[in-house]
Design a protein around this motif. Sequence first.
Motif, PDB file in Angstrom:
ATOM      1  N   ARG A 204      -7.178 -72.073   1.314  1.00 47.34           N
ATOM      2  CA  ARG A 204      -6.733 -71.437   2.556  1.00 47.34           C
ATOM      3  C   ARG A 204      -7.212 -69.994   2.619  1.00 47.34           C
ATOM      4  NH1 ARG A 204      -1.983 -68.605   4.192  1.00 47.34           N
ATOM      5  NH2 ARG A 204      -1.285 -69.175   6.286  1.00 47.34           N
ATOM      6  N   SER A 205      -7.033 -69.253   1.516  1.00 45.00           N
ATOM      7  CA  SER A 205      -7.489 -67.857   1.489  1.00 45.00           C
ATOM      8  C   SER A 205      -8.978 -67.765   1.766  1.00 45.00           C
ATOM      9  CB  SER A 205      -7.227 -67.235   0.115  1.00 45.00           C
ATOM     10  OG  SER A 205      -5.866 -67.170  -0.113  1.00 45.00           O
ATOM     11  N   ASP A 206      -9.734 -68.635   1.111  1.00 48.51           N
ATOM     12  CA  ASP A 206     -11.191 -68.591   1.295  1.00 48.51           C
ATOM     13  C   ASP A 206     -11.544 -68.824   2.761  1.00 48.51           C
ATOM     14  OD1 ASP A 206     -11.449 -68.159  -1.348  1.00 48.51           O
ATOM     15  OD2 ASP A 206     -12.060 -70.211  -1.885  1.00 48.51           O
ATOM     16  N   LYS A 207     -10.888 -69.800   3.367  1.00 51.77           N
ATOM     17  CA  LYS A 207     -11.242 -70.133   4.756  1.00 51.77           C
ATOM     18  C   LYS A 207     -10.804 -69.036   5.717  1.00 51.77           C
ATOM     19  CE  LYS A 207     -12.145 -74.849   4.118  1.00 51.77           C
ATOM     20  NZ  LYS A 207     -11.984 -76.248   4.405  1.00 51.77           N
ATOM     21  N   LEU A 208      -9.643 -68.452   5.444  1.00 52.11           N
ATOM     22  CA  LEU A 208      -9.196 -67.370   6.328  1.00 52.11           C
ATOM     23  C   LEU A 208     -10.117 -66.161   6.220  1.00 52.11           C
ATOM     24  CD1 LEU A 208      -5.337 -67.665   5.955  1.00 52.11           C
ATOM     25  CD2 LEU A 208      -6.576 -67.616   8.115  1.00 52.11           C
ATOM     26  N   GLU A 304     -12.680 -79.601   8.844  1.00 55.84           N
ATOM     27  CA  GLU A 304     -13.312 -78.890   7.726  1.00 55.84           C
ATOM     28  C   GLU A 304     -12.723 -77.498   7.533  1.00 55.84           C
ATOM     29  OE1 GLU A 304     -15.574 -80.367   5.788  1.00 55.84           O
ATOM     30  OE2 GLU A 304     -15.360 -82.149   7.063  1.00 55.84           O
ATOM     31  N   HIS A 305     -12.136 -76.960   8.563  1.00 57.31           N
ATOM     32  CA  HIS A 305     -11.773 -75.542   8.491  1.00 57.31           C
ATOM     33  C   HIS A 305     -10.302 -75.297   8.813  1.00 57.31           C
ATOM     34  CE1 HIS A 305     -12.707 -71.281   8.415  1.00 57.31           C
ATOM     35  NE2 HIS A 305     -12.074 -71.131   9.571  1.00 57.31           N
ATOM     36  N   PHE A 306      -9.883 -75.663  10.026  1.00 57.66           N
ATOM     37  CA  PHE A 306      -8.566 -75.205  10.493  1.00 57.66           C
ATOM     38  C   PHE A 306      -7.390 -75.952   9.862  1.00 57.66           C
ATOM     39  CE2 PHE A 306     -11.234 -73.732  14.122  1.00 57.66           C
ATOM     40  CZ  PHE A 306     -11.026 -72.387  13.898  1.00 57.66           C
TER      41      PHE A 306
END
Lengths: 437, 527
Positions: A204-208, A304-306
Amino acid sequence: MKQQTLTLVAKVRDEAKLRAVLGEIARTRVAVGIKEQPAFFADPKLGIHFARLVHIPSERRFDAWLALESNFDSDSVDPDRARELHIDDLIRSQPEGMRSLFSCCEGFPKDASLGALGAYCKRQLVAATVTYEGHAARSLARIRLEQHVRDVVLDFVGTRPPKPPLELFGEIRDHVRVQTRKDPRLKGLDLDESPPSSPDPRVRSDKLGAGLFPWVEQGIPTAAKMLPSIPSIVKWNSEDDGYDPGDEQQAWTNVDRESFNDLAASEDHGLQNALTHVVPLKPGVDREGVLRQAHAYIDRMSHEHFADIGCLGGIPTIHFAKWLLIDGGKRLLFFSNYDHSWESYLGDFIDAAALGLNLAWSCTEKYPKTTWLFTGGAKDEEAFKAWGRKYQRPTQVFYSAYPDLSISTINNNTWIRYGLHYEPGTIDLETWFRRLT
Amino acid sequence: MEQPHSRSYTLQLDEIQGLIASGYGDRPAASYALFEVTDVARARKWIARIVPSIQFGGYRRTPRHMPPLLADVCINLAFTYEGFEALQLDQVVLRGFSLPFQEGFSDPHRARRLGDDGPSAPENWTWGGPNNPDVHGMLAVFAGQQDANHADIELPGQVIASQICEENGLRLVKVLQAWPTNRALRKEHFGFRDGISNPRLAGLARQGAVDVIANGEVVLGYPNGYGKMPMSPELPTHLDRRGDLLLPGDDHLAPRRDFGRNGTYLVFWQLAQDVKAFWNYIFRTAEQLPWSRLEREGGERSGREAALWLAAKLMGRWPNGSPVTAYPERSGSIRHQDDNDFRFGSMGDAFGEKCPIGSHIRRTNPRDTALPVPHDPELSGDPKDPTVQQDRIDRANLHRILRRGRPYGAPLDVDFDPETMLAASEALAPDDAERGMHFLCLNANLSRQFEFVRSNWMVNPTFAGLSRDPDPLLGPQRACPFPASDFTLQGYPPRQLRNLPRVVETRGGAYFFLPSRSALQHLGRDL
């Protein structure tokens, strides 16, 4: 256990009868948590998070439809298999209700057996162009467990005198351990095991923190596929007109006003609301193709992301959402289950996610004027809200398994619970204690 | 966010009614006459006659003591949707008003969403509800100088009696009289200084003013916070036969004239305050909190001190107005009573450890509170980052309202001392007249501003990452979205209050429109 989603869309033969059946289902309610909910979806064996029944009335050149949407927990990881099993479960749970509903629809089998009803329902399954889950990997049981963990911790900590955080954290863990042995609602919690692997806070951190990269990365294949449509898009860019809320308002009929009243009547009974929106595509070749490409892009971003972030394109209040085409690709249907009021939801659309929404809807009728399908559009606040309301339809039956839990609360509870699995001294206690709110 | 273009800064002050330009703090006496139109021809003639007596905003062009001066008696005039219908305003204009205005404040679905249930339900209102006579208009009258004397208090009532009468085609429905403002204290009935955090309109703000919003957030005809013109009721040019709605510089050949320009939507919301229930809860809870003696500085606090501390935490300001963010443990001095120039993030209060996230002032104006979840900086942004703070303020500013409220009913203590008020409330006769707030506010978009503040910020128990915490004054125990009555004091360790009582109830209300001078002139024409 995995969250799955299904949508049945059946063409309606007898609209008056359907409305009566829906009215009856909406009125038959049982207590679910702190609120009454339609009994139709409340059987715990169904494992439903959110579900709805909607009558999409016939209008202009379009037929009437009955839609059944369910977002549910399944032991099956194969989505197709999960849907078939869920249909069987629904029929087992509500044989008479399911029969009454679908007997209003075309092609309903004369053979009255449950097997024939199941086969009929499975033929009405429609695939979505985009789906989104805001708290994937969390079953109903887990959501309820983690809410209770939060309550147990806050009840305890609220009566303790201040102590150094490490010491207090140790006391909290000891207390929860003791409670776990006594309190049946904490069943399944074991602080000495690792926490569940999903959601993963590091992912989650990486994606944010990823910025625009995922948008570009996921967008390249879409852009390539849209190349042949560029002449059409250029043409639309100059020819499409938008939505004039003043003119539209002047043209409101009594039917429109009744529709607004029905919408308002169906909203704001719990923390979450259901949005049902149905809009024709603009006429012309290529519209459906371009829309499908845009949706494929949004669907990739969604999964993939949200999904790992608990926020769809900057909107942190959606539990489940989906788009699908009906009427042979002539109309776009949108379902979402969101927190708080319509006004705040649409506001988030405009303030945080206008670009994504433009991509999702800019090929549909009267959508506020966009430039190149993705800028402008929803940025025209009053036009966008009025357009949204115009094509919204009341949701006759709406079920929520946790009408007091927002997405933010569900996520926060998960992080509180994760923290408890760690030995004192291994997590950032300042951040953890802040989550106790 | 788009910057409103330059036109937004030039408010046409002679066109806007004076109540938009200020709350008439210099006119301490006020009465509001709610009336019905009984004879449209006479009522229209009356409107034409009264326009010259109405206070418009021109007085704000100059310093307070230079002409044009504020009139001794300030009169403002507003109408409900039913009122415009009764005046037979053209259908095109009627259809151009926003849907909330057309539906009205007492619409049952609106009431549910805004928390008006139980004793606050519209069917229990004393005016404006389904069981009350129609309200078509409101004449607001303000008078007096500095501190009001007896004659001043009587004056608005006399003006009302002379205007709202059969001869003018009007029937009086109800007069709501405000309690004369005490300029020095400016307190509401719970004993807190009120009216501090009010945004400034760009067109009226001094250079360097803080908390400025676009003119179009309140006044129709100017760009709003999105840089767009708000929707406004218009009419075909041929129906504006006398050119009433034409202002210098307007396009004479435009196909439509703007009836709404320089007007605004006015919310009138009458709130009864249960002073006894509020302070009872505070004193009882402050005493019972097992931890209150342990952790307050110095270890010892009297019941009174602990109660004031607790009440300030619920409110977000101390009784004298000083913000809890700046003065977390003890009240600030009188110099800080009107302090509105602060952010939470830059004062080390992003997470509610000083001013609780759920406190009344924080949820009615969250400023830079990182919504939706302040304690999740990864999602909501780093609260110490000024860019994040500004972005949050810009978004919060899309939901601001201009408040123009005044209290009604006699205070339980002239000094608003909590213990004295509580003692006085114990001794009250059961038929004692109630006290509360005539909450008036102005906004250009009822659903995005006034209604949003109530449903999403006040009634919503999950505001800003909370779980079961409604607004401590206006939100406890409302059926929708679900009954909640907790209050969390963030900090280390966090503390929770439970069972907050209902202390404020809606007694009546209506959505009005406050038209411009031109629109009033148009209304004053014969049919």
